[in-house]
Structure formats: structure tokens, C-alpha cells
Design an enzyme around this catalytic site. Structure first.
Site, PDB file in Angstrom:
ATOM      1  N   ALA A 169       0.826  -1.204   0.000  1.00 54.63           N
ATOM      2  CA  ALA A 169       0.000   0.000   0.000  1.00 54.63           C
ATOM      3  C   ALA A 169       0.863   1.258   0.000  1.00 54.63           C
ATOM      4  CB  ALA A 169      -0.937   0.003   1.209  1.00 54.63           C
ATOM      5  N   ASP A 170       1.899   1.267   0.810  1.00 47.48           N
ATOM      6  CA  ASP A 170       2.769   2.435   0.882  1.00 47.48           C
ATOM      7  C   ASP A 170       3.479   2.678  -0.443  1.00 47.48           C
ATOM      8  OD1 ASP A 170       2.917   3.201   3.951  1.00 47.48           O
ATOM      9  OD2 ASP A 170       2.940   1.032   3.820  1.00 47.48           O
ATOM     10  N   SER A 171       3.955   1.603  -1.067  1.00 53.12           N
ATOM     11  CA  SER A 171       4.684   1.752  -2.322  1.00 53.12           C
ATOM     12  C   SER A 171       3.776   2.251  -3.435  1.00 53.12           C
ATOM     13  CB  SER A 171       5.333   0.425  -2.714  1.00 53.12           C
ATOM     14  OG  SER A 171       6.298   0.035  -1.756  1.00 53.12           O
ATOM     15  N   GLY A 174       3.149   5.785  -2.896  1.00 53.70           N
ATOM     16  CA  GLY A 174       4.309   6.552  -3.339  1.00 53.70           C
ATOM     17  C   GLY A 174       4.292   6.791  -4.835  1.00 53.70           C
TER      18      GLY A 174
END
Length: 401
Positions: A169-171, A174
Site C-alpha cells: 500500500a505504501d509503495s 508513493g
């Protein structure tokens, strides 16, 4: 081919910690942007200690912090906020992933920054976005995967949902942060007015990957469920265990591809079966096809199974481990093995790091430096802003930097 990246001259201030905003900063830095990473004095980004195996800085941070400059700055202090304003006044992009309202409490909210720097692109990453009833909830990537619909599909029907072993999710957030930043910069360049505020929510980044999950439910009442290693609604597409205990992924779901697959595994009768001529028919017979392909794979080594399918031009591939990847010639040929010396404890060790994606023909990105030491560039950056030696010494003594 130029050695100047396409973002050379773009100035970025990275205020975020953990994965999402630093991922965006890494991508921008890979292609030439001057990314100044602002970290807490004394401790820095917590990623410096995530997956730390030796030394005092993790290789995760060395990866996500590459090509950046690190300064330390206490953003909770009035003087630290003043320094940040001077830094942001000369920036093109600011990346942040604090909880909503944090920048506003520091006097660094969108209204203040727009007045300070009208052309600024402010990229804000948070769990649930800057608006809505959930905006104040803390949100990490794992939670976003659950709320965004992904975890309802992972694993097997009779077991608890699973997660992928990376910060998915973070990637993805980003990536959306970079897209938003570039769109803001492009619009500013074309129209010569104003900046932009980009609002990226982790759960929405995940939700955007869910294809027709909600439309299928809303239109037909169809609820997708976990399907193990298969891809529901497309067949055959699954992971199969070979006779040597290794696995191979086979994607035989195109009509012509399926016919080649059937012949390759010694089952030409399947290629001629009208019930299997299109995807709908194969989906209805998924269990039977998986059994047939699984039995075939079980009689061969992974290498032999892969060779047979590749000879028939059937998309397939082995499941590679980290060790496999470091030895893979295609990764090497494509520049995906970037070997760099890195300090680990008292030693300098040559380590393989991931290459730059995407590959550009004329102005490619590059790995120029690994993630820096905490505050390594504080004096340089503050000197560029006009802070003399005495002022920097006082700020350091007061723990502002």
C-alpha cells in the site's frame, strides 16, 4: 544519452517518514531531482532501524534514501519551522506523510505554504486522506490493504487473509504521489500559474487496484472471495508445484495460448474441446484444468517444465528467491543489479541494490548515492539558505538541527 536526469533542477523537500513519502522521494531523486530529506535530530527516520541486521542504518533506508540529501531539523520548534519555511520557499515540491492537521499545527499548512511559495506542489500522503470522517484515524499500509478491499481477496477461503511480504500500500501510494507531483509540475510549466495540493490516501491507492471488485458486486451481487494462488475469472492461471519441490507460475489464459499449452503438456484433446475454447468455458472448468496441469508439472523438475512451456511460447516463470535474483542474467543485463559499497558497522561491504525503474532511453535515472548518514548534508543545505557558521552552531547547540 544524457547524464542529466529529466528532473534535474527540480527541488524537493521530503518531510515524511516510513515508506510512502520516502518512496516518492526516491523515485524523484532517481531521475535527477534534488531531494532534501528532513529528519528528526538524534533519531531520524524510523526506517533507519527497520529490518536492521547490522550496523546502525538498515539497507532498507539505504535503498529508499538513495540519491537524497539528509538534514536534521526539529519541526516542532519555532526555529525549526522557520528554517523549514526558508527551505520550502525555494522548493518545487514538498512531500509529507504526517497525520492530517500536523503541518497546519506547525504553521506549514497549504494556505501558509501557498502564500510563501505560490508555485509549490504540496503532496500529502495519509491513511485516509485530508477530508472525510476517517481523516483523523491513524493508518498504516497493512490497515489500508484491509480497508481498501485487498485483504478480502488474499489467501485461501478456509484460512485467515494473508498479506504480501512488502509494504504494498505504501509503495503504490508513493507511485501515486509521484504522478500527482509530476502533474502539478507539468500544469505549472504549461500554464505558468499556481501550484497544486495532491491528496493521496493509502486506502484509496489500494482501492484503485481492485479492478471491477465493486462494480461487479453493485451490478450483479457478485462477491469475490480468496482464491489462493489463482486469479479468479481467468483460467488457467495459477502456481503449480513441480517434481523437485519448486514452483512454476503458468498463465495460459489466452485462447491461442491455451491451445499451445494443451499441446505442450501432451493433452491435445483439451485444445480441441469446444467447452474450453474461450475463457468463460475454461473458468467453468478451472478445477479440472488445474488438476491436469498440476499433475503434468509434478512429473517434471521446475527447469524442465519451464523449458517445455517456453518452447511452446506459453507465458510462465519460476518463483525466484532473493538468491535466485542476484544470479539472474536478465536482471543483470537490464541494470537491475546495482552494486554499491555501503558502510555496515566498521566495514565497507559491496551490496546489490535494486536498479532504477522505469528505463528511459535518452535521460535515464541512476543510483548516484545510497541513503545518507543522518544529517550528513545539514551544513551544506543550510549554508545554501544563507545560514552562516555561527548560526548553524547555535541551532545545533539548541538541538534545532
Amino acid at each position: 544519452m544524457s547524464d542529466r536526469g529529466p528532473l534535474t533542477g527540480v527541488r524537493v523537500v521530503e518531510l515524511g517518514n516510513f515508506i510512502a513519502a520516502p518512496t516518492a522521494g526516491r523515485l524523484l531523486a532517481d531521475f535527477g531531482a534534488d531531494v532534501v530529506k528532513v529528519e528528526r535530530p538524534g533519531s531520524g527516520d524510523e526506517l533507519r532501524r527497520w529490518r536492521l541486521h547490522a550496523g546502525d542504518t538498515s539497507l532498507l533506508f539505504r535503498t529508499l534514501g538513495r540519491n537524497k540529501r539528509s538534514i536534521t531539523l526539529d519541526l516542532r520548534s519555532a526555529e525549526g519551522q522557520d528554517v523549514a519555511r526558508k527551505l520550502i520557499a525555494k522548493a518545487d515540491v514538498v512531500l509529507e506523510n504526517f497525520r492530517p492537521g500536523t503541518l497546519e499545527r506547525w504553521g506549514l499548512g497549504p494556505d501558509e505554504l501557498k502564500e510563501l511559495n505560490p508555485g509549490l506542489v504540496l503532496v500529502r500522503v495519509s491513511g485516509y486522506g485530508q477530508t472525510g470522517p476517517y481523516r483523523d484515524r491513524p493508518g498504516f499500509g497493512g490497515v489500508a490493504e484491509a480497508v481498501g478491499g485487498l485483504r478480502a481477496l488474499t489467501g485461501y477461503p478456509d484460512r485467515p487473509p494473508t498479506r504480501v511480504g512488502v509494504s504494498l500500500a505504501d509503495s503504490v501510494a508513493g507511485l501515486y504521489a509521484v504522478i500527482g507531483a509530476l502533474m502539478g509540475l507539468l500544469r505549472r510549466e504549461r500554464e505558468h500559474d499556481g501550484g497544486e495540493v495532491v491528496d493521496v490516501a493509502l486506502y484509496e491507492a489500494v482501492y484503485s487496484l481492485m479492478e471491477s471488485l465493486v462494480p461487479d458486486y453493485d451490478a450483479f451481487g457478485a462477491t469475490r472471495e480468496p482464491a489462493g494462488s489463482a486469479l479468479p475469472g481467468i483460467a488457467p492461471s495459477n502456481t503449480y508445484r513441480c517434481g523437485d519441490g519448486k514452483y512454476i507460475v503458468v498463465s495460459g489464459n489466452g485462447d491461442a495460448i491455451f491451445r499451445r499449452l494443451a499441446h505442450a503438456i501432451g493433452r491435445p484433446d483439451l485444445a480441441e474441446d469446444p467447452a474450453l475454447a474461450d475463457n468463460a468455458g475454461r473458468v467453468a472448468n478451472t478445477a479440472r484444468l488445474d488438476q491436469v496441469i498440476g499433475d503434468w508439472a509434478a512429473g517434471l523438475s521446475q527447469e524442465a517444465a519451464e523449458a517445455t512451456l517456453r518452447a511452446a511460447d506459453v507465458p510462465c516463470g519460476p518463483i525466484l528467491t532473493a538468491e535466485d535474483i542476484t544470479k539472474d542474467p536478465h536482471f543483470e543485463a537490464r541494470g537491475m543489479h546495482q552494486r554499491r559499497a555501503v558502510r555496515i558497522g566498521d566495514d565497507n561491504v559491496e551490496v546489490t541494490f535494486p536498479g532504477v525503474v522505469p528505463a528511459l532511453g535518452e535521460h535515464p535515472g541512476s543510483v548516484r548515492t545510497l541513503g545518507p548518514e543522518l544529517g550528513e548534508h545539514t551544513d551544506d543545505v543550510l549554508a545554501e539558505l544563507g545560514f552562516d557558521d555561527d548560526t548553524r552552531a547555535r541551532l545545533r547547540a539548541d538541538h534545532v538541527i
